[in-house]
Write an enzyme that holds these catalytic residues in place. Structure first.
Site, mmCIF file in Angstrom:
data_model
loop_
_atom_site.group_PDB
_atom_site.id
_atom_site.type_symbol
_atom_site.label_atom_id
_atom_site.label_comp_id
_atom_site.label_asym_id
_atom_site.label_seq_id
_atom_site.Cartn_x
_atom_site.Cartn_y
_atom_site.Cartn_z
ATOM 1 N N HIS A 1 -8.651 1.684 -5.606
ATOM 2 C CA HIS A 1 -7.813 0.839 -4.755
ATOM 3 C C HIS A 1 -6.356 1.192 -4.997
ATOM 4 O O HIS A 1 -5.956 1.418 -6.142
ATOM 5 C CB HIS A 1 -8.019 -0.647 -5.072
ATOM 6 C CG HIS A 1 -9.402 -1.108 -4.782
ATOM 7 N ND1 HIS A 1 -9.830 -1.391 -3.505
ATOM 8 C CD2 HIS A 1 -10.464 -1.310 -5.594
ATOM 9 C CE1 HIS A 1 -11.106 -1.756 -3.549
ATOM 10 N NE2 HIS A 1 -11.521 -1.706 -4.806
ATOM 11 N N TYR B 1 0.794 -1.234 0.000
ATOM 12 C CA TYR B 1 0.000 0.000 0.000
ATOM 13 C C TYR B 1 0.827 1.286 0.000
ATOM 14 O O TYR B 1 0.264 2.377 -0.072
ATOM 15 C CB TYR B 1 -0.944 0.006 1.206
ATOM 16 C CG TYR B 1 -1.890 -1.186 1.207
ATOM 17 C CD1 TYR B 1 -2.699 -1.442 0.099
ATOM 18 C CD2 TYR B 1 -1.963 -2.052 2.292
ATOM 19 C CE1 TYR B 1 -3.551 -2.531 0.071
ATOM 20 C CE2 TYR B 1 -2.817 -3.151 2.277
ATOM 21 C CZ TYR B 1 -3.605 -3.386 1.169
ATOM 22 O OH TYR B 1 -4.447 -4.464 1.134
HETATM 23 C C1 DQA Z 1 -7.498 -2.082 -0.808
HETATM 24 C C2 DQA Z 1 -7.542 -3.535 -1.289
HETATM 25 C C3 DQA Z 1 -8.393 -4.377 -0.350
HETATM 26 O O1 DQA Z 1 -8.419 -5.731 -0.782
HETATM 27 C C4 DQA Z 1 -7.823 -4.344 1.051
HETATM 28 O O2 DQA Z 1 -8.666 -5.051 1.940
HETATM 29 C C5 DQA Z 1 -7.572 -2.966 1.540
HETATM 30 C C6 DQA Z 1 -7.007 -1.974 0.620
HETATM 31 C C7 DQA Z 1 -6.557 -1.225 -1.697
HETATM 32 O O3 DQA Z 1 -6.699 0.003 -1.652
HETATM 33 O O4 DQA Z 1 -5.701 -1.760 -2.404
HETATM 34 O O5 DQA Z 1 -7.754 -2.662 2.709
HETATM 35 O O6 DQA Z 1 -8.795 -1.534 -0.913
#
Ligand code: DQA
Length: 149
Positions: free
Chosen positions: A99, A22
Protein backbone atom coordinates in the site's frame (compact mmCIF):
# COMPACT_ATOMS: atom_id res chain seq x y z
CA UNK A 1 12.08 -14.73 -11.99
CA UNK A 2 8.77 -13.65 -13.49
CA UNK A 3 6.34 -11.79 -11.29
CA UNK A 4 2.89 -10.24 -11.52
CA UNK A 5 2.39 -6.70 -10.23
CA UNK A 6 -1.32 -6.23 -9.76
CA UNK A 7 -3.09 -2.95 -9.04
CA UNK A 8 -6.68 -2.76 -7.86
CA UNK A 9 -9.52 -0.27 -8.31
CA UNK A 10 -8.90 3.45 -8.78
CA UNK A 11 -5.13 3.11 -8.91
CA UNK A 12 -5.33 4.07 -12.59
CA UNK A 13 -6.10 7.57 -11.23
CA UNK A 14 -2.85 7.91 -9.28
CA UNK A 15 -1.31 11.33 -9.82
CA UNK A 16 -4.71 13.05 -9.77
CA UNK A 17 -6.50 11.22 -6.94
CA UNK A 18 -5.90 12.37 -3.32
CA UNK A 19 -2.28 13.30 -3.98
CA UNK A 20 -1.75 14.24 -0.31
CA UNK A 21 -2.31 10.58 0.56
CA UNK A 22 -1.01 8.77 -2.52
CA UNK A 23 1.60 11.14 -4.00
CA UNK A 24 1.93 12.86 -7.35
CA UNK A 25 3.29 9.97 -9.42
CA UNK A 26 1.03 8.31 -11.96
CA UNK A 27 0.77 4.54 -12.22
CA UNK A 28 2.91 4.74 -15.36
CA UNK A 29 5.60 6.66 -13.41
CA UNK A 30 5.57 4.01 -10.68
CA UNK A 31 5.72 1.20 -13.22
CA UNK A 32 8.73 2.84 -14.92
CA UNK A 33 10.59 2.94 -11.58
CA UNK A 34 9.60 -0.65 -10.90
CA UNK A 35 10.76 -1.73 -14.32
CA UNK A 36 14.25 -0.31 -13.78
CA UNK A 37 14.57 -1.74 -10.26
CA UNK A 38 13.30 -5.09 -11.53
CA UNK A 39 15.98 -5.08 -14.21
CA UNK A 40 18.65 -4.52 -11.55
CA UNK A 41 17.24 -7.45 -9.56
CA UNK A 42 16.92 -9.67 -12.64
CA UNK A 43 13.15 -9.86 -12.31
CA UNK A 44 10.73 -9.85 -15.24
CA UNK A 45 7.57 -8.03 -14.15
CA UNK A 46 4.18 -8.08 -15.82
CA UNK A 47 1.87 -5.23 -14.81
CA UNK A 48 -1.89 -5.28 -14.67
CA UNK A 49 -4.51 -2.89 -13.28
CA UNK A 50 -8.25 -3.39 -13.12
CA UNK A 51 -11.20 -1.70 -11.48
CA UNK A 52 -13.07 -5.03 -11.50
CA UNK A 53 -12.81 -7.61 -8.76
CA UNK A 54 -13.46 -10.63 -11.01
CA UNK A 55 -10.85 -9.53 -13.54
CA UNK A 56 -8.26 -9.24 -10.76
CA UNK A 57 -9.23 -12.72 -9.57
CA UNK A 58 -8.86 -14.11 -13.13
CA UNK A 59 -5.41 -12.59 -13.41
CA UNK A 60 -4.35 -14.21 -10.11
CA UNK A 61 -5.64 -17.57 -11.36
CA UNK A 62 -3.63 -17.20 -14.57
CA UNK A 63 -0.53 -16.19 -12.62
CA UNK A 64 -0.38 -19.66 -11.09
CA UNK A 65 0.75 -20.94 -14.52
CA UNK A 66 3.70 -18.61 -14.95
CA UNK A 67 4.54 -16.36 -11.98
CA UNK A 68 6.92 -17.12 -9.13
CA UNK A 69 5.66 -14.18 -7.10
CA UNK A 70 2.87 -11.62 -6.94
CA UNK A 71 2.96 -8.05 -5.69
CA UNK A 72 -0.57 -6.80 -5.15
CA UNK A 73 -2.11 -3.50 -4.14
CA UNK A 74 -5.76 -4.52 -3.78
CA UNK A 75 -6.71 -0.87 -3.05
CA UNK A 76 -10.25 -0.58 -1.66
CA UNK A 77 -10.84 -4.33 -2.09
CA UNK A 78 -8.26 -4.87 0.66
CA UNK A 79 -10.90 -4.09 3.23
CA UNK A 80 -13.91 -5.83 1.71
CA UNK A 81 -13.12 -8.68 -0.63
CA UNK A 82 -13.34 -12.24 0.67
CA UNK A 83 -13.25 -13.42 -2.97
CA UNK A 84 -9.94 -11.71 -3.69
CA UNK A 85 -8.55 -13.01 -0.41
CA UNK A 86 -9.61 -16.54 -1.39
CA UNK A 87 -8.00 -16.19 -4.83
CA UNK A 88 -4.67 -15.23 -3.24
CA UNK A 89 -4.95 -18.21 -0.93
CA UNK A 90 -5.95 -20.54 -3.77
CA UNK A 91 -2.82 -20.05 -5.86
CA UNK A 92 0.52 -21.56 -4.88
CA UNK A 93 2.39 -18.34 -5.60
CA UNK A 94 3.85 -16.25 -2.75
CA UNK A 95 2.05 -12.93 -2.65
CA UNK A 96 3.06 -9.69 -0.94
CA UNK A 97 0.54 -6.93 -0.32
CA UNK A 98 1.65 -3.33 -0.74
CA UNK A 99 0.00 0.00 0.00
CA UNK A 100 1.17 3.50 -0.75
CA UNK A 101 -0.36 4.83 2.46
CA UNK A 102 -0.10 3.44 5.96
CA UNK A 103 -3.56 1.86 6.11
CA UNK A 104 -3.09 1.13 9.82
CA UNK A 105 -2.86 4.85 10.61
CA UNK A 106 -5.94 5.89 8.63
CA UNK A 107 -9.72 5.59 9.06
CA UNK A 108 -10.86 2.59 11.12
CA UNK A 109 -12.41 0.86 8.08
CA UNK A 110 -8.98 0.78 6.39
CA UNK A 111 -7.20 -0.77 9.35
CA UNK A 112 -8.39 -4.29 8.57
CA UNK A 113 -7.02 -6.11 5.54
CA UNK A 114 -8.86 -9.26 4.50
CA UNK A 115 -6.43 -9.88 1.67
CA UNK A 116 -3.31 -9.59 3.86
CA UNK A 117 -4.47 -12.69 5.72
CA UNK A 118 -3.64 -14.73 2.62
CA UNK A 119 -0.33 -12.95 1.90
CA UNK A 120 3.20 -13.63 3.07
CA UNK A 121 3.45 -10.07 4.38
CA UNK A 122 2.41 -6.45 3.97
CA UNK A 123 4.39 -3.30 3.16
CA UNK A 124 2.47 -0.08 3.73
CA UNK A 125 3.15 3.61 4.17
CA UNK A 126 6.22 4.26 2.02
CA UNK A 127 4.47 5.79 -0.99
CA UNK A 128 5.63 4.38 -4.34
CA UNK A 129 8.65 2.95 -2.50
CA UNK A 130 6.32 0.37 -0.93
CA UNK A 131 6.31 -1.31 -4.36
CA UNK A 132 10.13 -1.17 -4.58
CA UNK A 133 10.44 -2.67 -1.10
CA UNK A 134 7.91 -5.30 -2.15
CA UNK A 135 10.09 -6.21 -5.12
CA UNK A 136 13.05 -6.70 -2.79
CA UNK A 137 10.92 -8.74 -0.39
CA UNK A 138 9.88 -11.07 -3.23
CA UNK A 139 13.53 -11.49 -4.25
CA UNK A 140 14.54 -12.42 -0.72
CA UNK A 141 11.60 -14.82 -0.46
CA UNK A 142 12.61 -16.49 -3.71
CA UNK A 143 16.22 -16.90 -2.49
CA UNK A 144 14.98 -18.40 0.76
CA UNK A 145 12.64 -20.84 -0.97
CA UNK A 146 15.06 -21.78 -3.78
CA UNK A 147 18.53 -21.82 -2.22
CA UNK A 148 21.26 -22.29 -4.79
CA UNK A 149 18.96 -21.45 -7.72
C1 DQA B 1 -4.44 1.94 -0.85
C2 DQA B 1 -5.16 2.08 0.50
C3 DQA B 1 -6.63 1.71 0.35
O1 DQA B 1 -7.30 1.86 1.59
C4 DQA B 1 -7.31 2.60 -0.66
O2 DQA B 1 -8.64 2.19 -0.86
C5 DQA B 1 -6.57 2.67 -1.95
C6 DQA B 1 -5.11 2.75 -1.94
C7 DQA B 1 -2.96 2.42 -0.75
O3 DQA B 1 -2.19 2.03 -1.63
O4 DQA B 1 -2.60 3.15 0.17
O5 DQA B 1 -7.17 2.74 -3.02
O6 DQA B 1 -4.42 0.58 -1.21
Amino acid sequence: MEILILHGPNLNLLGERDTAQYGALTLTDIEERLRSEAQRLDIQPRFFQSNHEGVLIDSLHEARHWASGVLINPAGLTHTSVALRDAIEAIPVPTIEVHLSNIFAREPFRRESLTAQACVGVIAGFGWNSYILGLHALTELNKRDNPGA
